[in-house]
Motif scaffolding. Structure first.
Motif, PDB file in Angstrom:
ATOM      1  N   ASP A  94     -55.714 -56.149 -81.861  1.00  0.00           N
ATOM      2  CA  ASP A  94     -55.419 -54.765 -81.481  1.00  0.00           C
ATOM      3  C   ASP A  94     -56.751 -54.102 -81.142  1.00  0.00           C
ATOM      4  O   ASP A  94     -57.644 -54.043 -81.995  1.00  0.00           O
ATOM      5  CB  ASP A  94     -54.750 -54.067 -82.664  1.00  0.00           C
ATOM      6  N   LEU A  95     -56.904 -53.632 -79.912  1.00  0.00           N
ATOM      7  CA  LEU A  95     -58.148 -52.994 -79.486  1.00  0.00           C
ATOM      8  C   LEU A  95     -58.298 -51.622 -80.143  1.00  0.00           C
ATOM      9  O   LEU A  95     -57.309 -50.990 -80.516  1.00  0.00           O
ATOM     10  CB  LEU A  95     -58.165 -52.855 -77.975  1.00  0.00           C
ATOM     11  N   PRO A  96     -59.530 -51.120 -80.251  1.00  0.00           N
ATOM     12  CA  PRO A  96     -59.707 -49.771 -80.829  1.00  0.00           C
ATOM     13  C   PRO A  96     -59.026 -48.726 -79.937  1.00  0.00           C
ATOM     14  O   PRO A  96     -59.028 -48.847 -78.717  1.00  0.00           O
ATOM     15  CB  PRO A  96     -61.223 -49.587 -80.865  1.00  0.00           C
ATOM     16  N   HIS A  97     -58.421 -47.728 -80.572  1.00  0.00           N
ATOM     17  CA  HIS A  97     -57.718 -46.685 -79.824  1.00  0.00           C
ATOM     18  C   HIS A  97     -57.534 -45.468 -80.724  1.00  0.00           C
ATOM     19  O   HIS A  97     -57.854 -45.493 -81.895  1.00  0.00           O
ATOM     20  CB  HIS A  97     -56.354 -47.201 -79.330  1.00  0.00           C
ATOM     21  N   ARG A  98     -57.023 -44.404 -80.168  1.00  0.00           N
ATOM     22  CA  ARG A  98     -56.596 -43.229 -80.928  1.00  0.00           C
ATOM     23  C   ARG A  98     -55.102 -43.384 -81.169  1.00  0.00           C
ATOM     24  O   ARG A  98     -54.412 -44.110 -80.452  1.00  0.00           O
ATOM     25  CB  ARG A  98     -56.846 -41.935 -80.143  1.00  0.00           C
ATOM     26  N   GLU A  99     -54.601 -42.664 -82.142  1.00  0.00           N
ATOM     27  CA  GLU A  99     -53.187 -42.736 -82.453  1.00  0.00           C
ATOM     28  C   GLU A  99     -52.703 -41.338 -82.814  1.00  0.00           C
ATOM     29  O   GLU A  99     -53.319 -40.658 -83.633  1.00  0.00           O
ATOM     30  CB  GLU A  99     -53.008 -43.692 -83.626  1.00  0.00           C
ATOM     31  N   ALA A 100     -51.626 -40.904 -82.175  1.00  0.00           N
ATOM     32  CA  ALA A 100     -50.942 -39.680 -82.572  1.00  0.00           C
ATOM     33  C   ALA A 100     -49.928 -40.083 -83.635  1.00  0.00           C
ATOM     34  O   ALA A 100     -49.219 -41.077 -83.460  1.00  0.00           O
ATOM     35  CB  ALA A 100     -50.232 -39.051 -81.379  1.00  0.00           C
ATOM     36  N   TYR A 101     -49.887 -39.346 -84.754  1.00  0.00           N
ATOM     37  CA  TYR A 101     -48.963 -39.752 -85.820  1.00  0.00           C
ATOM     38  C   TYR A 101     -48.391 -38.541 -86.539  1.00  0.00           C
ATOM     39  O   TYR A 101     -48.968 -37.457 -86.553  1.00  0.00           O
ATOM     40  CB  TYR A 101     -49.654 -40.687 -86.816  1.00  0.00           C
ATOM     41  N   LEU A 102     -47.222 -38.765 -87.145  1.00  0.00           N
ATOM     42  CA  LEU A 102     -46.526 -37.731 -87.900  1.00  0.00           C
ATOM     43  C   LEU A 102     -45.896 -38.376 -89.134  1.00  0.00           C
ATOM     44  O   LEU A 102     -45.060 -39.270 -89.011  1.00  0.00           O
ATOM     45  CB  LEU A 102     -45.428 -37.085 -87.043  1.00  0.00           C
ATOM     46  N   PRO A 103     -46.321 -37.965 -90.338  1.00  0.00           N
ATOM     47  CA  PRO A 103     -45.704 -38.482 -91.562  1.00  0.00           C
ATOM     48  C   PRO A 103     -44.241 -38.036 -91.658  1.00  0.00           C
ATOM     49  O   PRO A 103     -43.909 -36.910 -91.285  1.00  0.00           O
ATOM     50  CB  PRO A 103     -46.530 -37.863 -92.689  1.00  0.00           C
ATOM     51  N   LEU A 104     -43.380 -38.923 -92.184  1.00  0.00           N
ATOM     52  CA  LEU A 104     -41.961 -38.610 -92.333  1.00  0.00           C
ATOM     53  C   LEU A 104     -41.479 -38.914 -93.748  1.00  0.00           C
ATOM     54  O   LEU A 104     -41.961 -39.845 -94.390  1.00  0.00           O
ATOM     55  CB  LEU A 104     -41.111 -39.431 -91.356  1.00  0.00           C
ATOM     56  N   THR A 105     -40.489 -38.139 -94.176  1.00  0.00           N
ATOM     57  CA  THR A 105     -39.851 -38.373 -95.469  1.00  0.00           C
ATOM     58  C   THR A 105     -38.766 -39.439 -95.314  1.00  0.00           C
ATOM     59  O   THR A 105     -38.369 -39.793 -94.198  1.00  0.00           O
ATOM     60  CB  THR A 105     -39.199 -37.089 -96.001  1.00  0.00           C
ATOM     61  N   LYS A 106     -38.274 -39.897 -96.444  1.00  0.00           N
ATOM     62  CA  LYS A 106     -37.181 -40.878 -96.421  1.00  0.00           C
ATOM     63  C   LYS A 106     -35.974 -40.304 -95.677  1.00  0.00           C
ATOM     64  O   LYS A 106     -35.343 -40.984 -94.872  1.00  0.00           O
ATOM     65  CB  LYS A 106     -36.798 -41.244 -97.858  1.00  0.00           C
ATOM     66  N   ARG A 107     -35.662 -39.037 -95.935  1.00  0.00           N
ATOM     67  CA  ARG A 107     -34.520 -38.406 -95.261  1.00  0.00           C
ATOM     68  C   ARG A 107     -34.717 -38.361 -93.745  1.00  0.00           C
ATOM     69  O   ARG A 107     -33.784 -38.575 -92.984  1.00  0.00           O
ATOM     70  CB  ARG A 107     -34.293 -37.001 -95.814  1.00  0.00           C
ATOM     71  N   GLU A 108     -35.938 -38.079 -93.306  1.00  0.00           N
ATOM     72  CA  GLU A 108     -36.199 -38.008 -91.866  1.00  0.00           C
ATOM     73  C   GLU A 108     -36.077 -39.375 -91.204  1.00  0.00           C
ATOM     74  O   GLU A 108     -35.690 -39.471 -90.043  1.00  0.00           O
ATOM     75  CB  GLU A 108     -37.582 -37.410 -91.623  1.00  0.00           C
ATOM     76  N   PHE A 109     -36.377 -40.434 -91.933  1.00  0.00           N
ATOM     77  CA  PHE A 109     -36.190 -41.776 -91.379  1.00  0.00           C
ATOM     78  C   PHE A 109     -34.717 -42.150 -91.299  1.00  0.00           C
ATOM     79  O   PHE A 109     -34.318 -42.891 -90.405  1.00  0.00           O
ATOM     80  CB  PHE A 109     -36.938 -42.825 -92.212  1.00  0.00           C
ATOM     81  N   THR A 110     -33.895 -41.666 -92.240  1.00  0.00           N
ATOM     82  CA  THR A 110     -32.495 -42.091 -92.286  1.00  0.00           C
ATOM     83  C   THR A 110     -31.539 -41.166 -91.543  1.00  0.00           C
ATOM     84  O   THR A 110     -30.440 -41.586 -91.189  1.00  0.00           O
ATOM     85  CB  THR A 110     -32.020 -42.235 -93.750  1.00  0.00           C
ATOM     86  N   ASP A 111     -31.916 -39.923 -91.298  1.00  0.00           N
ATOM     87  CA  ASP A 111     -31.073 -38.968 -90.574  1.00  0.00           C
ATOM     88  C   ASP A 111     -31.440 -39.049 -89.093  1.00  0.00           C
ATOM     89  O   ASP A 111     -32.536 -38.665 -88.703  1.00  0.00           O
ATOM     90  CB  ASP A 111     -31.312 -37.559 -91.129  1.00  0.00           C
ATOM     91  N   SER A 112     -30.519 -39.523 -88.271  1.00  0.00           N
ATOM     92  CA  SER A 112     -30.845 -39.784 -86.863  1.00  0.00           C
ATOM     93  C   SER A 112     -31.273 -38.525 -86.109  1.00  0.00           C
ATOM     94  O   SER A 112     -32.157 -38.588 -85.253  1.00  0.00           O
ATOM     95  CB  SER A 112     -29.686 -40.473 -86.141  1.00  0.00           C
ATOM     96  N   ALA A 113     -30.684 -37.374 -86.417  1.00  0.00           N
ATOM     97  CA  ALA A 113     -31.077 -36.136 -85.726  1.00  0.00           C
ATOM     98  C   ALA A 113     -32.522 -35.767 -86.080  1.00  0.00           C
ATOM     99  O   ALA A 113     -33.308 -35.411 -85.200  1.00  0.00           O
ATOM    100  CB  ALA A 113     -30.132 -34.997 -86.085  1.00  0.00           C
ATOM    101  N   LEU A 114     -32.870 -35.837 -87.367  1.00  0.00           N
ATOM    102  CA  LEU A 114     -34.245 -35.526 -87.780  1.00  0.00           C
ATOM    103  C   LEU A 114     -35.231 -36.549 -87.221  1.00  0.00           C
ATOM    104  O   LEU A 114     -36.319 -36.195 -86.777  1.00  0.00           O
ATOM    105  CB  LEU A 114     -34.344 -35.476 -89.304  1.00  0.00           C
ATOM    106  N   PHE A 115     -34.839 -37.809 -87.249  1.00  0.00           N
ATOM    107  CA  PHE A 115     -35.708 -38.865 -86.734  1.00  0.00           C
ATOM    108  C   PHE A 115     -35.968 -38.663 -85.242  1.00  0.00           C
ATOM    109  O   PHE A 115     -37.112 -38.735 -84.785  1.00  0.00           O
ATOM    110  CB  PHE A 115     -35.076 -40.242 -86.974  1.00  0.00           C
TER     111      PHE A 115
END
Length: 176
Positions: A94-115
Motif C-alpha cells: 500500500d503506497l503512502p497516501h492521505r485518508e479521509a475517515y469517520l469513526p462509527l458506532t456499532k449502531r451506525e454500522f448496523t443501521d443501513s440509513a445511518l451507515f
C-alpha cells in the motif's frame, strides 16, 4: 449518543505498508462468514509467524456484493516483517497516501440509513478535498463484541490524494 453527523470527517497520513489480504468473489449469503473468518484468521497468521500487526483490519469492497455482483471483497491487515505467504492469501504494498475517515458506532454500522448517511459524508468530503484513490474501506477496531450500540467500533475511510498538499482547506484561494 454521538452520531456520525455530529462528528466531523477527518484526514490522516497513512504510511507505506505491507498488507496481508484475503480476497473473495461472493454473494450476500456468504459475505458475513467470509469477512468474519478473514478478520480473525489474518491476525492469527501474523502471530503464528511472529510478525507485528501495524493496525486494524480493513474490509474493502471493490464492487457491490449483490445477487448480480460478486464483489470482490478484500480483507486486509497491515504488518511488518518477512511473511511466508500461506496458500490462498495474497499480499500487496500500500503506497503512502492521505485518508479521509469517520469513526462509527456499532449502531451506525448496523443501521443501513445511518451507515449510508455516513458513507455519503465521507465520500463528499474526500471528493471536495482530493482525488479518491480507491474504494471505501471499513476499518474494524476489533472491539465489536465488547462495545455497546452507541460506542465507536470502527471507521469508514477513503484513500485520497490532496488537491493542495500543503493546506487542503485553501484549495481555490489565491492566498491562505
Amino acid at each position: 449518543m454521538t452520531s456520525a453527523a455530529l462528528r466531523r470527517v477527518q484526514q490522516r497520513a497513512v504510511p507505506a505498508r505491507q498488507l496481508l489480504c484475503a480476497v473473495n468473489h461472493l454473494r450476500p449469503a456468504h459475505l458475513s462468514n467470509f469477512v468474519n473468518g478473514a478478520t480473525l484468521a489474518l491476525p492469527n497468521v501474523l502471530t503464528e509467524q511472529g510478525l507485528e500487526q501495524l493496525g486494524p483490519v480493513a474490509v474493502i469492497y471493490h464492487n457491490p456484493v449483490t445477487e448480480e455482483s460478486s464483489g470482490p471483497v478484500e480483507v486486509c491487515v497491515p504488518y511488518q516483517g518477512e511473511l511466508k505467504l500461506p496458500h490462498g492469501l495474497t499480499q500487496r504494498h500500500d503506497l503512502p497516501h492521505r485518508e479521509a475517515y469517520l469513526p462509527l458506532t456499532k449502531r451506525e454500522f448496523t443501521d443501513s440509513a445511518l451507515f449510508n448517511r455516513a458513507r455519503s459524508e465521507v465520500e463528499r468530503y474526500a471528493r471536495a478535498n482530493g482525488d479518491v484513490l480507491g474504494p471505501l474501506r471499513q476499518i474494524d477496531y476489533g472491539v465489536w463484541n465488547t462495545r455497546g450500540e452507541t460506542e465507536v467500533v470502527g471507521e469508514l475511510a477513503l484513500p485520497l490524494r490532496w488537491f493542495n498538499q500543503l493546506r487542503p482547506e485553501t484549495r481555490g484561494r489565491l492566498f491562505p
